[in-house]
Design a protein around this motif. Structure first.
Motif, PDB file in Angstrom:
ATOM      1  N   ARG A  22       0.820  -1.183  -0.059  1.00 13.24           N
ATOM      2  CA  ARG A  22       0.044   0.029  -0.050  1.00 13.24           C
ATOM      3  C   ARG A  22       0.860   1.204   0.094  1.00 13.24           C
ATOM      4  O   ARG A  22       1.930   1.378   0.577  1.00 13.24           O
ATOM      5  CB  ARG A  22      -0.922   0.011   1.159  1.00 13.24           C
ATOM      6  CG  ARG A  22      -1.993  -0.874   1.397  1.00 13.24           C
ATOM      7  CD  ARG A  22      -3.009  -0.681   2.397  1.00 13.24           C
ATOM      8  NE  ARG A  22      -2.400  -1.526   3.600  1.00 13.24           N
ATOM      9  CZ  ARG A  22      -2.828  -1.238   4.992  1.00 13.24           C
ATOM     10  NH1 ARG A  22      -3.546  -0.475   5.004  1.00 13.24           N
ATOM     11  NH2 ARG A  22      -2.040  -1.903   5.849  1.00 13.24           N
ATOM     12  N   VAL A  23       0.631   2.058  -0.800  1.00 14.43           N
ATOM     13  CA  VAL A  23       0.975   3.670  -0.791  1.00 14.43           C
ATOM     14  C   VAL A  23       0.811   4.047   0.782  1.00 14.43           C
ATOM     15  O   VAL A  23      -0.299   4.300   0.898  1.00 14.43           O
ATOM     16  CB  VAL A  23       0.721   4.462  -1.768  1.00 14.43           C
ATOM     17  CG1 VAL A  23       1.428   5.813  -1.698  1.00 14.43           C
ATOM     18  CG2 VAL A  23       1.239   3.795  -3.293  1.00 14.43           C
ATOM     19  N   ILE A  24       1.841   4.499   1.350  1.00 11.39           N
ATOM     20  CA  ILE A  24       1.555   5.082   2.840  1.00 11.39           C
ATOM     21  C   ILE A  24       1.998   6.757   2.742  1.00 11.39           C
ATOM     22  O   ILE A  24       1.384   7.540   3.470  1.00 11.39           O
ATOM     23  CB  ILE A  24       2.166   4.358   3.916  1.00 11.39           C
ATOM     24  CG1 ILE A  24       3.529   4.422   3.825  1.00 11.39           C
ATOM     25  CG2 ILE A  24       1.610   2.954   4.069  1.00 11.39           C
ATOM     26  CD1 ILE A  24       4.429   3.794   5.109  1.00 11.39           C
ATOM     27  N   ASP A  25       2.777   6.831   2.008  1.00 17.42           N
ATOM     28  CA  ASP A  25       3.237   8.295   2.081  1.00 17.42           C
ATOM     29  C   ASP A  25       3.990   8.744   0.651  1.00 17.42           C
ATOM     30  O   ASP A  25       4.582   7.880  -0.059  1.00 17.42           O
ATOM     31  CB  ASP A  25       4.436   8.463   3.235  1.00 17.42           C
ATOM     32  CG  ASP A  25       4.453   9.934   3.612  1.00 17.42           C
ATOM     33  OD1 ASP A  25       3.680  10.857   3.253  1.00 17.42           O
ATOM     34  OD2 ASP A  25       5.132  10.240   4.430  1.00 17.42           O
ATOM     35  N   GLY A  30       3.401  12.660  -7.235  1.00 11.78           N
ATOM     36  CA  GLY A  30       3.129  11.111  -7.299  1.00 11.78           C
ATOM     37  C   GLY A  30       1.763  11.043  -7.929  1.00 11.78           C
ATOM     38  O   GLY A  30       0.831  11.407  -7.568  1.00 11.78           O
ATOM     39  N   PRO A  34      -1.936   8.118  -1.100  1.00 10.88           N
ATOM     40  CA  PRO A  34      -1.946   6.968  -0.008  1.00 10.88           C
ATOM     41  C   PRO A  34      -2.966   6.194   0.155  1.00 10.88           C
ATOM     42  O   PRO A  34      -4.064   6.786   0.088  1.00 10.88           O
ATOM     43  CB  PRO A  34      -1.921   7.830   1.519  1.00 10.88           C
ATOM     44  CG  PRO A  34      -0.938   9.243   0.751  1.00 10.88           C
ATOM     45  CD  PRO A  34      -1.399   9.305  -0.426  1.00 10.88           C
ATOM     46  N   GLY A  35      -3.064   4.921   0.143  1.00 12.00           N
ATOM     47  CA  GLY A  35      -4.025   3.869  -0.001  1.00 12.00           C
ATOM     48  C   GLY A  35      -4.279   3.216  -1.245  1.00 12.00           C
ATOM     49  O   GLY A  35      -4.775   2.217  -1.232  1.00 12.00           O
ATOM     50  N   ARG A  72       7.412  -7.859   7.267  1.00 10.50           N
ATOM     51  CA  ARG A  72       6.781  -7.014   6.523  1.00 10.50           C
ATOM     52  C   ARG A  72       7.663  -5.373   6.854  1.00 10.50           C
ATOM     53  O   ARG A  72       8.256  -5.307   7.754  1.00 10.50           O
ATOM     54  CB  ARG A  72       5.421  -6.521   7.152  1.00 10.50           C
ATOM     55  CG  ARG A  72       5.346  -6.573   8.770  1.00 10.50           C
ATOM     56  CD  ARG A  72       3.720  -6.681   9.249  1.00 10.50           C
ATOM     57  NE  ARG A  72       3.574  -8.200   9.291  1.00 10.50           N
ATOM     58  CZ  ARG A  72       2.225  -8.680   8.950  1.00 10.50           C
ATOM     59  NH1 ARG A  72       1.314  -7.854   8.503  1.00 10.50           N
ATOM     60  NH2 ARG A  72       2.056  -9.721   9.158  1.00 10.50           N
ATOM     61  N   ILE A  74       8.582  -0.972   5.212  1.00  9.41           N
ATOM     62  CA  ILE A  74       8.567  -0.036   4.432  1.00  9.41           C
ATOM     63  C   ILE A  74       9.382  -0.076   3.260  1.00  9.41           C
ATOM     64  O   ILE A  74      10.712  -0.322   3.432  1.00  9.41           O
ATOM     65  CB  ILE A  74       8.701   1.244   5.202  1.00  9.41           C
ATOM     66  CG1 ILE A  74       7.374   1.617   6.113  1.00  9.41           C
ATOM     67  CG2 ILE A  74       8.457   2.670   4.153  1.00  9.41           C
ATOM     68  CD1 ILE A  74       7.543   2.630   7.140  1.00  9.41           C
ATOM     69  N   PHE A  98       4.252   0.108   2.223  1.00  6.91           N
ATOM     70  CA  PHE A  98       4.191  -0.767   3.091  1.00  6.91           C
ATOM     71  C   PHE A  98       3.957  -1.841   2.596  1.00  6.91           C
ATOM     72  O   PHE A  98       2.602  -1.937   2.014  1.00  6.91           O
ATOM     73  CB  PHE A  98       3.274  -0.323   4.210  1.00  6.91           C
ATOM     74  CG  PHE A  98       3.220  -1.217   5.579  1.00  6.91           C
ATOM     75  CD1 PHE A  98       4.671  -1.407   6.273  1.00  6.91           C
ATOM     76  CD2 PHE A  98       2.195  -2.042   5.966  1.00  6.91           C
ATOM     77  CE1 PHE A  98       4.644  -2.417   7.331  1.00  6.91           C
ATOM     78  CE2 PHE A  98       2.386  -2.854   6.962  1.00  6.91           C
ATOM     79  CZ  PHE A  98       3.558  -3.127   7.677  1.00  6.91           C
ATOM     80  N   GLU A 100       3.392  -6.077   3.140  1.00  2.72           N
ATOM     81  CA  GLU A 100       3.138  -7.435   4.287  1.00  2.72           C
ATOM     82  C   GLU A 100       2.389  -8.247   3.880  1.00  2.72           C
ATOM     83  O   GLU A 100       1.589  -8.128   2.678  1.00  2.72           O
ATOM     84  CB  GLU A 100       2.392  -6.474   5.450  1.00  2.72           C
ATOM     85  CG  GLU A 100       1.066  -6.033   5.137  1.00  2.72           C
ATOM     86  CD  GLU A 100       0.252  -5.480   5.935  1.00  2.72           C
ATOM     87  OE1 GLU A 100       0.457  -5.954   7.421  1.00  2.72           O
ATOM     88  OE2 GLU A 100      -0.748  -4.956   6.124  1.00  2.72           O
ATOM     89  N   LEU A 102      -0.457 -10.858   3.650  1.00  3.62           N
ATOM     90  CA  LEU A 102      -1.863 -10.762   3.967  1.00  3.62           C
ATOM     91  C   LEU A 102      -2.294 -11.858   4.733  1.00  3.62           C
ATOM     92  O   LEU A 102      -2.910 -12.851   4.273  1.00  3.62           O
ATOM     93  CB  LEU A 102      -2.728 -10.729   2.645  1.00  3.62           C
ATOM     94  CG  LEU A 102      -4.152 -10.242   2.694  1.00  3.62           C
ATOM     95  CD1 LEU A 102      -4.106  -8.945   3.227  1.00  3.62           C
ATOM     96  CD2 LEU A 102      -4.693 -10.381   1.624  1.00  3.62           C
ATOM     97  N   TRP A 104      -3.720 -11.389   7.849  1.00  4.58           N
ATOM     98  CA  TRP A 104      -4.452 -10.824   8.880  1.00  4.58           C
ATOM     99  C   TRP A 104      -6.120 -10.715   8.663  1.00  4.58           C
ATOM    100  O   TRP A 104      -6.431 -10.726   7.361  1.00  4.58           O
ATOM    101  CB  TRP A 104      -4.146  -9.498   9.365  1.00  4.58           C
ATOM    102  CG  TRP A 104      -3.764  -8.338   8.177  1.00  4.58           C
ATOM    103  CD1 TRP A 104      -2.511  -8.419   7.406  1.00  4.58           C
ATOM    104  CD2 TRP A 104      -4.683  -7.555   7.328  1.00  4.58           C
ATOM    105  NE1 TRP A 104      -2.545  -7.670   6.338  1.00  4.58           N
ATOM    106  CE2 TRP A 104      -3.831  -6.943   6.320  1.00  4.58           C
ATOM    107  CE3 TRP A 104      -5.745  -7.027   7.492  1.00  4.58           C
ATOM    108  CZ2 TRP A 104      -4.211  -6.055   5.515  1.00  4.58           C
ATOM    109  CZ3 TRP A 104      -6.296  -6.029   6.534  1.00  4.58           C
ATOM    110  CH2 TRP A 104      -5.283  -5.769   5.464  1.00  4.58           C
TER     111      TRP A 104
END
Lengths: 104, 272
Positions: A22-25, A30, A34-35, A72, A74, A98, A100, A102, A104
């Motif tokens: 996922r894009v976090i920042d 860009g 994010p998201g 997991r 960044i 990020f 990681e 899957l 969860w």
């Protein structure tokens, strides 16, 4: 995320291991906010995207590592003078992801 | 306060469920620091006693992060925030990613005409929740607008008076009737809401005529400046589909405050 849930569910039914990136920042410009999310299976199948196509290939490689090592972290992609051949965003920004498993 | 535990389903199951129900929530993930990967789901409304589900492994951290995540969610923002291990400010041991999922914006289309069908299609692509409203029963049918979330037979101004309090800056009302009998009352009702975009279809001549009627019923200059009339950007649209694209392009430009001029004619960053 919503647009890739169906693919993820299909792969989960097939007992495939999946990593979620996922894009976090973003620093600077860009293409995706994010998201923005991309899922990758252990076989290299892909759903979704995290940029305009600039870094997806490298994200797949990172995601496969994440699945293999079951950890997991960044990962950041940006323009870098020292690594002229490394992957980056053509628009000059830096994208932080990020990645990681899957689980969860 | 923590919501009732959902031991039997995974966080991803819960995320899928909430996405399907179009609920607003934030998914919080620790992306750096000792509890990396821990997650919680935060809801917008704490007053009902349902603040969040899950835990980042430290109740103080949960309390601070859920409060901040709720702020991000309310603003519709997604991004990273830093904390100490127990939620201390100005420390960077723990970094969380707050991903906000908010209800889709609403698009109310007044008038069940050919342009409506095209605008429903394009609006769906952009993720709007779409309601079509027309007082004429034979035109306002789900068969004609299969992609609309709702098709309502009602006087448009009455519907807007009923649901208008849910409208906010992200939402849009497009009035496509070009019939003064319907559109003047609908415009007056829409102006009484906080809706971000009010577009009204019609030729230059219809527009002039409508302005006079609106002044007659007491709409002031401030109200007039909120109206996008004639509707849409000037891209030379002719077909209903092309017109729909010029309308949604105007909706986007109004939200972002950008110039609507071709990027090849301007300088500066493309993304803010």
């Amino acid at each position: 995320m919503k647009e890739i849930v169906k693919d993820i569910r299909r792969w989960q039914k097939q007992d495939k291991k999946i990593a979620l990136a996922r894009v976090i920042d973003l620093d600077g410009s860009g293409p995706r906010l994010p998201g923005a999310a991309m899922a990758v299976t252990e076989e290299g199948e892909v759903a979704g995207s995290v940029s305009g196509g600039c870094v997806e290939g490298a994200v797949v490689l990172e995601a496969l590592e994440v699945i293999k090592n079951n950890e997991r972290h960044i990962v950041s992609f940006g323009y870098s003078d020292e690594e002229a051949f490394s992957v980056g965003l053509t628009c000059g920004g830096t994208v932080h992801l990020f990645i990681e498993p899957l689980d969860w | 306060m923590n919501r009732k535990p959902q031991k039997d389903i995974s966080i991803f199951d819960r995320v899928e469920e909430l996405l399907n129900e179009e609920e607003s929530f934030a998914l919080v993930t620790v992306v750096k620091g000792p509890p990396v990967g821990e997650k919680m789901i935060v809801f917008p409304d704490e007053k009902s006693g349902v603040g969040f589900e899950g835990s980042l492994g430290n109740s103080d951290l949960d309390r601070v992060v859920s409060r901040d995540a709720r702020g991000e969610l309310t603003a519709g923002r997604s991004g990273v925030r830093n904390y100490g291990e127990s939620g201390e400010a100005r420390e960077e041991t723990v970094q969380v990613f707050v991903e906000s999922f908010i209800q889709p914006p609403q698009l109310l289309i007044v008038g069940a005409v050919d342009f409506t069908a095209a605008l429903v299609k394009i609006g769906k692509v952009l993720g709007y929740r779409i309601t079509v409203c027309d007082a004429r029963e034979i035109f306002a049918t789900t068969q004609r607008f299969p992609l609309a979330d709702e098709v309502i037979v009602e006087w448009p101004n009455k519907l807007i008076e009923k649901i208008g309090q849910t409208f906010g800056p992200r939402d849009a009302v497009c009035i496509l009737t070009h019939d003064a009998k319907f559109d003047v009352p609908a415009i007056v009702s829409a102006l009484a809401t906080d809706v971000g975009y009010i577009g009204v279809m019609g030729s230059r001549k219809t527009h002039e005529d409508r302005i006079n009627r609106l002044y007659e019923v007491g709409v002031d200059d401030e109200g007039m400046t909120r109206l996008r009339s004639p509707i849409g950007l000037d891209i030379g649209s002719r077909t209903p589909e092309e017109t729909a694209i010029s309308i949604v392009a105007e909706m986007i430009a109004l939200r972002t405050g950008r110039s609507s001029i071709a990027l090849s004619e301007t300088k500066g960053p493309i993304h803010d």
